[in-house]
Design a protein around this motif. Structure first.
Motif, mmCIF file in Angstrom:
data_model
loop_
_atom_site.group_PDB
_atom_site.id
_atom_site.type_symbol
_atom_site.label_atom_id
_atom_site.label_comp_id
_atom_site.label_asym_id
_atom_site.label_seq_id
_atom_site.Cartn_x
_atom_site.Cartn_y
_atom_site.Cartn_z
ATOM 1 N N GLY A 1 21.253 -17.762 -39.856
ATOM 2 C CA GLY A 1 21.569 -17.651 -41.274
ATOM 3 C C GLY A 1 22.499 -18.772 -41.693
ATOM 4 O O GLY A 1 23.382 -19.177 -40.922
ATOM 5 N N LYS A 2 22.272 -19.271 -42.906
ATOM 6 C CA LYS A 2 23.136 -20.314 -43.455
ATOM 7 C C LYS A 2 23.936 -19.705 -44.605
ATOM 8 O O LYS A 2 23.375 -19.083 -45.504
ATOM 9 N N PHE A 3 25.269 -19.883 -44.556
ATOM 10 C CA PHE A 3 26.138 -19.264 -45.545
ATOM 11 C C PHE A 3 26.963 -20.327 -46.255
ATOM 12 O O PHE A 3 27.487 -21.265 -45.630
ATOM 13 N N GLN A 4 27.079 -20.160 -47.583
ATOM 14 C CA GLN A 4 27.970 -20.998 -48.375
ATOM 15 C C GLN A 4 29.331 -20.308 -48.391
ATOM 16 O O GLN A 4 29.452 -19.157 -48.818
ATOM 17 N N LEU A 5 30.371 -20.986 -47.907
ATOM 18 C CA LEU A 5 31.679 -20.358 -47.710
ATOM 19 C C LEU A 5 32.665 -20.709 -48.812
ATOM 20 O O LEU A 5 32.543 -21.746 -49.479
ATOM 21 N N THR A 6 33.651 -19.839 -48.968
ATOM 22 C CA THR A 6 34.782 -20.140 -49.839
ATOM 23 C C THR A 6 35.758 -21.029 -49.083
ATOM 24 O O THR A 6 35.675 -21.171 -47.853
ATOM 25 N N LYS A 7 36.705 -21.619 -49.809
ATOM 26 C CA LYS A 7 37.689 -22.510 -49.168
ATOM 27 C C LYS A 7 38.477 -21.759 -48.094
ATOM 28 O O LYS A 7 38.724 -22.277 -46.994
ATOM 29 N N GLU A 8 38.834 -20.522 -48.366
ATOM 30 C CA GLU A 8 39.617 -19.731 -47.417
ATOM 31 C C GLU A 8 38.831 -19.485 -46.128
ATOM 32 O O GLU A 8 39.348 -19.635 -45.024
ATOM 33 N N LEU A 9 37.536 -19.153 -46.271
ATOM 34 C CA LEU A 9 36.722 -18.880 -45.095
ATOM 35 C C LEU A 9 36.372 -20.157 -44.334
ATOM 36 O O LEU A 9 36.171 -20.123 -43.125
ATOM 37 N N ILE A 10 36.300 -21.273 -45.047
ATOM 38 C CA ILE A 10 36.079 -22.551 -44.361
ATOM 39 C C ILE A 10 37.223 -22.814 -43.394
ATOM 40 O O ILE A 10 37.020 -23.198 -42.240
ATOM 41 N N ASP A 11 38.457 -22.595 -43.876
ATOM 42 C CA ASP A 11 39.633 -22.802 -43.019
ATOM 43 C C ASP A 11 39.602 -21.860 -41.822
ATOM 44 O O ASP A 11 39.896 -22.257 -40.684
ATOM 45 N N GLN A 12 39.230 -20.595 -42.057
ATOM 46 C CA GLN A 12 39.191 -19.614 -40.969
ATOM 47 C C GLN A 12 38.126 -19.993 -39.934
ATOM 48 O O GLN A 12 38.349 -19.869 -38.717
ATOM 49 N N ALA A 13 36.955 -20.441 -40.421
ATOM 50 C CA ALA A 13 35.878 -20.817 -39.511
ATOM 51 C C ALA A 13 36.274 -22.012 -38.652
ATOM 52 O O ALA A 13 36.008 -22.063 -37.447
#
Length: 333
Positions: free
Chosen positions: A75-87
């Motif tokens: 699956g491909k997910f478009q992330l929020t800025k907060e989740l980008i940092d967490q990932a």
């Protein structure tokens, strides 16, 4: 009062291969409402199953399509800025704000999870997956009964994200300090236990008071007292041969010594031999006296024998309790 819309993640693409009735499928999901329809058995449920596998649910080799060795879903997910940092904190690679999660399961039940190009585990992805997508199904509203969900909804509605974040920070610090206190208590307990062991060692050492070389001396004397009869018989026999009344070795040597002394001065080489013969005669005489003294002092002592055995047992018990290695003397030092 208007509440600003909170940025959300979005599933943009779903890839399914060899899952249930689905041989291969690529689903692109745009913004807004996407509806998947089909008759019974067409594979609609497999779409949800694929999502669950991607988000870390338990794998099952029975889900693999008949005749295939493994299933693969991604699956491909478009992330929020907060989740980008967490990932990125957990090592995942995010490109253009998009994260790809892939899950494969072989027919032996082995599962492989790849999170943003990096190998991961289902449990790790499951924790992160709670922020990626929300699946509504039968009884899904039961989730609202959870206290944690209710608090998050209330904080979100009231705009308390900053306050909640501050609370979480303090709570984590509290847990960190509590853990540190627990570790210190455990260290104190370990120290007290070690002190207690050392005190016991000191007390036992004071009671036993071992001496260097004592065990070897004990073994020697115990062997001696246990062999009194054999020692008495053997030494008496030797003394009878050396200095007995009838043709003793010493009397014969002294007779020969006197004969040789009459030849002194007749040959320098012979003089050296006669001198050695005289030394041997003297040494044998001294040895004879030593054996006589030893035999005179040799006597059985059952009480002494028992006392030595008791002392040896006491030392061996101390060595067994506190000693290290096979050398008993080193263990006592």
């Amino acid at each position: 009062m208007s509440i600003p819309k909170k940025a959300k993640t979005q599933l943009t693409e779903l890839s399914i291969r060899s899952l249930g009735v689905i041989d291969s499928a690529e689903i692109e999901i745009g913004s807004g409402l996407t509806v998947i329809t089909g008759e019974t058995g067409a594979g609609k449920t497999m779409v949800l199953t694929a999502l669950n596998l991607i988000l870390g649910s338990k794998s099952d080799p029975d889900l693999i399509r008949n005749g295939e060795d493994r299933l693969v879903v991604s699956g491909k997910f478009q992330l929020t800025k907060e989740l980008i940092d967490q990932a990125e904190e957990v090592g995942g690679q995010v490109e253009d704000g998009e994260l790809i999660i892939t899950r494969s399961v072989n027919n032996q039940g082995k599962s492989k999870m790849v999170f943003g190009g990096v190998a991961s585990t289902a449990s790790q992805v499951s924790e992160f997956g709670e922020e990626l997508i929300e699946i509504h199904a039968q009884a899904s509203s039961a989730r609202l009964a959870k206290g944690s969900v209710q608090r998050n909804l209330l904080d979100s509605f009231a705009g308390h994200e900053e306050l909640s974040s501050t609370y979480v920070s303090f709570f984590e610090e509290f847990n960190k300090n509590r853990k540190r206190i627990s570790e210190l208590k455990n260290q104190l307990q370990a120290r007290d236990l070690e002190i207690s062991k050392l005190e016991t060692l000191v007390n036992d050492y004071e009671k036993v008071k071992p001496k260097a070389g004592e065990l070897a001396e004990l073994d020697n004397e115990i062997t001696k007292l246990g062999s009194i009869e054999a020692l008495n018989t053997g030494i008496s026999q030797v003394l009878a041969n050396i200095s007995g009344e009838d043709s003793s070795i010493i009397s014969l040597l002294y007779s020969d010594k006197r004969t040789l002394e009459t030849l002194v001065g007749k040959d320098s080489n012979l003089d050296k031999i006669i001198e050695r013969f005289a030394d041997i005669s003297y040494e044998l005489s001294e040895t004879n006296l030593d054996l006589e003294r030893y035999l005179a002092n040799l006597e059985a002592d059952p009480h002494r024998f028992d006392s030595l055995q008791s002392r040896k047992s006491e030392l061996n018990a101390f060595v067994k309790k506190y000693g290290r290695g096979e050398d008993r003397e080193k263990a006592l030092s």
